[in-house]
Motif scaffolding. Structure first.
Motif, short mmCIF file in Angstrom:
data_model
loop_
_atom_site.label_atom_id
_atom_site.label_comp_id
_atom_site.label_asym_id
_atom_site.label_seq_id
_atom_site.Cartn_x
_atom_site.Cartn_y
_atom_site.Cartn_z
N ARG A 1 -11.52 5.87 2.89
CA ARG A 1 -11.49 5.46 4.29
C ARG A 1 -12.50 4.35 4.49
NH1 ARG A 1 -9.49 8.48 8.90
NH2 ARG A 1 -9.38 6.95 10.56
N TRP A 2 -12.01 3.12 4.73
CA TRP A 2 -12.92 2.00 5.01
C TRP A 2 -12.77 1.67 6.47
CZ3 TRP A 2 -16.94 -0.49 3.04
CH2 TRP A 2 -17.30 -1.71 3.60
N GLU A 3 -13.71 2.11 7.28
CA GLU A 3 -13.59 1.86 8.71
C GLU A 3 -14.95 1.59 9.33
OE1 GLU A 3 -10.27 3.21 11.85
OE2 GLU A 3 -11.18 4.74 10.63
N THR B 1 7.34 -7.67 11.93
CA THR B 1 7.49 -6.33 11.36
C THR B 1 8.24 -5.42 12.33
OG1 THR B 1 5.33 -6.70 10.35
CG2 THR B 1 6.23 -4.47 10.21
N TYR C 1 -6.44 -2.99 0.58
CA TYR C 1 -7.57 -3.64 1.25
C TYR C 1 -8.64 -3.98 0.20
CZ TYR C 1 -9.94 -4.49 5.73
OH TYR C 1 -10.51 -5.07 6.83
N GLY D 1 -2.27 -6.73 3.57
CA GLY D 1 -1.96 -5.68 4.54
C GLY D 1 -3.15 -5.05 5.22
N CYS D 2 -4.24 -4.81 4.48
CA CYS D 2 -5.49 -4.33 5.05
C CYS D 2 -5.40 -3.02 5.84
CB CYS D 2 -6.15 -5.41 5.90
SG CYS D 2 -6.49 -6.90 4.98
N PRO D 3 -5.03 -1.90 5.19
CA PRO D 3 -5.06 -0.60 5.86
C PRO D 3 -6.46 0.00 5.76
CG PRO D 3 -4.29 -0.32 3.64
CD PRO D 3 -4.64 -1.78 3.78
N GLN D 4 -6.78 0.94 6.65
CA GLN D 4 -8.12 1.54 6.57
C GLN D 4 -8.19 2.63 5.52
OE1 GLN D 4 -7.55 2.29 10.50
NE2 GLN D 4 -8.53 0.42 11.23
N GLN D 5 -7.02 3.07 5.04
CA GLN D 5 -7.04 3.99 3.90
C GLN D 5 -5.77 3.79 3.09
OE1 GLN D 5 -7.47 7.58 6.21
NE2 GLN D 5 -5.34 8.10 5.91
N GLY E 1 -4.80 1.89 11.45
CA GLY E 1 -3.68 0.94 11.36
C GLY E 1 -4.01 -0.14 10.35
N TYR E 2 -3.15 -1.15 10.32
CA TYR E 2 -3.39 -2.28 9.42
C TYR E 2 -4.19 -3.32 10.18
CZ TYR E 2 0.36 0.07 6.93
OH TYR E 2 1.11 1.00 6.28
N GLU E 3 -5.25 -3.82 9.54
CA GLU E 3 -6.14 -4.75 10.25
C GLU E 3 -5.66 -6.19 10.13
OE1 GLU E 3 -10.04 -3.85 8.77
OE2 GLU E 3 -10.16 -2.03 9.98
N LYS E 4 -5.73 -6.90 11.24
CA LYS E 4 -5.35 -8.33 11.27
C LYS E 4 -6.50 -9.11 11.87
CE LYS E 4 -1.69 -7.92 9.35
NZ LYS E 4 -1.60 -8.55 8.04
N HIS E 5 -6.73 -10.30 11.32
CA HIS E 5 -7.87 -11.10 11.76
C HIS E 5 -7.44 -12.09 12.83
CE1 HIS E 5 -11.49 -13.49 11.63
NE2 HIS E 5 -12.05 -12.52 10.94
N GLN F 1 3.58 -6.52 3.39
CA GLN F 1 2.26 -6.91 2.89
C GLN F 1 1.70 -5.77 2.05
OE1 GLN F 1 -0.43 -8.81 5.47
NE2 GLN F 1 1.10 -10.06 6.44
N TYR G 1 9.46 -1.83 5.98
CA TYR G 1 9.29 -2.71 7.13
C TYR G 1 8.12 -3.64 6.93
CZ TYR G 1 12.64 0.28 9.41
OH TYR G 1 13.78 0.96 9.73
N TYR G 2 7.06 -3.14 6.31
CA TYR G 2 5.83 -3.92 6.18
C TYR G 2 5.69 -4.38 4.74
CZ TYR G 2 0.98 -5.20 7.16
OH TYR G 2 -0.20 -5.89 7.34
N ILE H 1 4.60 1.44 12.96
CA ILE H 1 3.68 0.64 12.16
C ILE H 1 2.63 0.05 13.10
CG2 ILE H 1 3.46 -1.37 10.66
CD1 ILE H 1 6.45 -0.65 9.85
N GLU I 1 -9.56 -6.69 13.38
CA GLU I 1 -10.59 -6.48 12.36
C GLU I 1 -11.81 -5.79 12.99
OE1 GLU I 1 -9.94 -9.32 13.79
OE2 GLU I 1 -11.82 -10.32 14.29
N MET J 1 -12.75 -10.03 6.60
CA MET J 1 -12.37 -9.43 7.88
C MET J 1 -13.60 -9.02 8.68
SD MET J 1 -9.06 -9.27 8.13
CE MET J 1 -8.12 -7.86 8.63
N PRO K 1 0.32 -1.09 1.30
CA PRO K 1 -0.67 -2.09 1.68
C PRO K 1 -2.02 -1.73 1.07
CG PRO K 1 0.59 -1.39 3.58
CD PRO K 1 0.94 -0.44 2.47
N TYR L 1 2.75 -15.33 2.17
CA TYR L 1 2.97 -14.74 3.49
C TYR L 1 4.37 -15.03 4.00
CZ TYR L 1 2.07 -13.87 8.46
OH TYR L 1 2.12 -13.41 9.74
#
Lengths: 300, 299
Positions: free
Chosen positions: B58-60, A208, B245, B228-232, A192-196, B146, B143-144, A165, A170, B253, B243, B129
């Motif tokens: 895909r948000w990147e 996690t 976004y 969680g905020c994944p890019q896709q 991956g998962y974005e964190k601020h 969010q 495991y995750y 994971i 960000e 972000m 997760p 949270y």
């Protein structure tokens, strides 16, 4: 009361209020004018500058130093727009920022004030399973963070086939920019998962199982485990630490900057402040906050 | 303006001071709204014009890939998921409060639920949270934790007060004669609620649902903390255990570090424009429907 009378009353009230406001501002304003220095930008650099500002204002009571975060991008934009006097940056300005600075006739001058090491961190379960710190080469990092390797047993056969994971920072984060510059090749994309922010990312990794991420050295705590990184030139794995970062053994390092418009003139508060940050006293603060001093002398 | 308003009220009377202040305040608010819209549109337009916004998953922004699918699908999944919980809960508590509870006890139930709406959203985010996310990860063996489900649960609690307080107002304004007529015809209390009260109140209840949807789409901080905020998106839109976004999260972000004038910066304003359009559409629809409702109620 007639409409005319009410109108007069309102007008009289408005005038009274205005007078009161002017009088109040005269009363509240302190006698001598203090020299104001506005600093904004990277939250990575923020703790160092805040502490330095506090010390600096103790030494010089006429200095009024106002520090706020917002991120490197905000800091540099504010500097270009003349909203702040010094920008804090955890990366060099990007091409668009330089272009905009040139347009407005702003001359961005970078002052290196500290070294930051980027630590790759994992959930403790990884280290417990291995019985020793995880060791990775830059190529391993590249393949993990681009999603080419998705399971832990592809990283080390002693680890179970659990999914990796991946947490990243960000978009626009200075830490992320530096990390990706150091490990990626042309055309690669981290996924991956974005964190601020550093603390949020560290807490996500700590919470996690089977996760991996990266933070500045100063943010590592007991909830996570650091990964040793392979130094290709020396042919050995280096533990992230202040010593290994300053000596260049640890590969994932970057500089932290203060940015000004031109070199601040002798005697200006901005000049004094930057000199303070670079003084032994300022560099002691750098170390206290968890970064690595730029001048080796500061190390006792 | 002074003259025009004065004339509207009768030519002999001119605008007095207090009215002038009120008019200025109103004009100020409208001007602020206009400026906000103009600013968002002006800053978002370059992103639309340059065609960087696509519909890919895909948000990147780090690599100048701005696929709207990830954000739109996330926002919709989260909002719909939240309403799936809060609509039944909100409407049935409104029915309970208005139809079942004796009027004296109404406030004992209604006020605490409405207070849920007064809790700052960051507090919801924090509870989500620390409580909901770990619960989800252990309950579903992931495991995750969010996920869209976590965000939906948080938003569900946040939108129940909106639905409850608006719906209960509408239910309470259904004329008593309707109920009396129904009961006189031999209908039971439940039949009266089901066939007389709820159908009469439907437009108003729909309006409350729309406003709750608007709140869910626009909520930011509580969502960022648990989404969680994944890019896709790794799964289909209806998979609530992935997760997500949402649009608001992408703005939070990205804004701090986006270079002013960069593609990322304009793309974020374009997202802001989409959010504005969503909330205008939702509010317009809600007011259209509730206008219809008041006509029906007056019949």
């Amino acid at each position: 009361m007639s409409a005319e009378g009410r109108k007069r009353l309102v007008a009289a009230l408005a005038i009274l209020l205005a007078i009161a406001a002017v009088a109040l501002s005269l009363v509240i304003k302190p006698g001598p004018t203090r020299e104001i220095l506005v600093i904004t930008g990277s939250t990575t650099v923020l703790p160092v500058v805040e502490e330095c500002a506090r010390e600096c204002m103790k030494l010089n009571p006429n200095a009024d130093i106002r520090v706020s975060g917002g991120g490197t991008g905000v800091g540099i934009a504010n500097l270009i727009d003349g909203i702040c006097d010094i920008a804090m940056a955890s990366r060099e300005p990007g091409p668009e920022e330089i272009a905009r600075a040139n347009e407005t006739g702003v001359n961005l001058v970078l002052h290196r004030i500290a070294i930051d090491a980027i630590c790759v961190i994992v959930h403790p379960v990884v280290e417990e399973t291995l019985g020793e710190p995880l060791e990775l080469k830059l190529e391993d990092l590249r393949e993990i963070f681009t999603g080419e390797r998705r399971y832990w047993n592809q990283v080390d056969p002693r680890l179970p086939p659990e999914p990796i994971i991946v947490f990243v920072r960000e978009p626009g984060s200075g830490t992320r920019g530096t990390f990706e510059e150091l490990i990626l090749r042309e055309g690669d994309e981290c996924i991956g998962y974005e964190k601020h922010g550093n603390p949020a990312l560290r807490d996500a990794v700590a919470a996690t199982k089977w996760s991996i991420g990266y933070v500045g050295l100063g943010f590592v705590n007991e909830g996570v485990r650091v990964v040793w990184i392979y130094n290709e030139e020396l042919g050995e794995y280096a533990e992230p630490s202040k010593e290994s970062a300053r000596s260049g053994i640890y590969p994932l390092t970057r500089y932290l900057y203060l940015v000004t418009d031109g070199v601040p003139p002798e005697g200006s508060l901005a000049r004094d402040f930057i000199e303070f940050v670079l003084s032994p006293e300022g560099q002691r603060i750098v170390e206290e906050v968890g970064y690595i001093s730029i001048t080796e002398r500061a190390e006792d | 303006m002074l003259e025009a308003v004065g004339m509207a009220e009768g030519s002999s009377k001119s605008l007095d001071g207090i009215e002038l202040v009120a008019a200025l305040c109103a004009a100020g608010s409208i001007a602020v709204l206009g400026l906000i819209i103009a600013f968002v549109v002006a800053e978002g337009a370059p992103a639309l014009a340059s065609g960087i916004l696509t519909l890919e998953n895909r948000w990147e922004p780090e690599y100048d890939r701005y696929g709207l699918y990830t954000l739109l699908a996330s926002s919709i999944a989260v909002a719909v998921g939240a309403l799936a919980i809060s609509v039944p809960a909100g409407i049935s508590s409104a029915v309970f409060v208005v139809e079942v509870l004796p009027p004296k006890l109404r406030d004992f139930v209604k006020v605490p639920i409405e207070l849920l709406g007064a809790i700052p959203s960051v507090v919801y985010g924090f509870v989500g949270y620390k409580v909901i996310v770990p619960t989800i990860s252990s309950a579903f063996g992931i495991y995750y934790g969010q996920t869209a489900l976590a965000a939906s649960l948080v938003l569900a609690v946040m939108t129940v007060p909106t639905i409850l307080s608006l719906s209960s107002e509408v239910l309470a304004s259904v004329p008593l004669e309707y109920r009396e007529a129904s009961l006189a015809l031999g209908a039971t209390k439940w039949q009266t609620i089901r066939h007389v009260v709820l159908p009469t109140a439907t437009p108003g209840v729909l309006a409350s649902i729309l406003l709750a949807f608007g709140r869910a789409i626009g909520e930011t901080i509580a969502v960022v903390m648990v989404a969680g905020c994944p890019q896709q998106l790794s799964g289909p839109i209806w998979n609530l255990l992935q997760p997500v976004y949402p649009m608001t999260a992408a703005i939070v972000m990205g804004m701090g570090e986006a270079e002013i004038g960069s593609l990322h910066y304009h793309a974020l304003f374009a997202i802001g424009g989409i959010l504005l359009a969503f909330s205008f559409a939702v509010n317009a629809a809600a007011s259209l429907i509730s206008r219809k409702a008041s006509i029906r109620l007056r019949l």
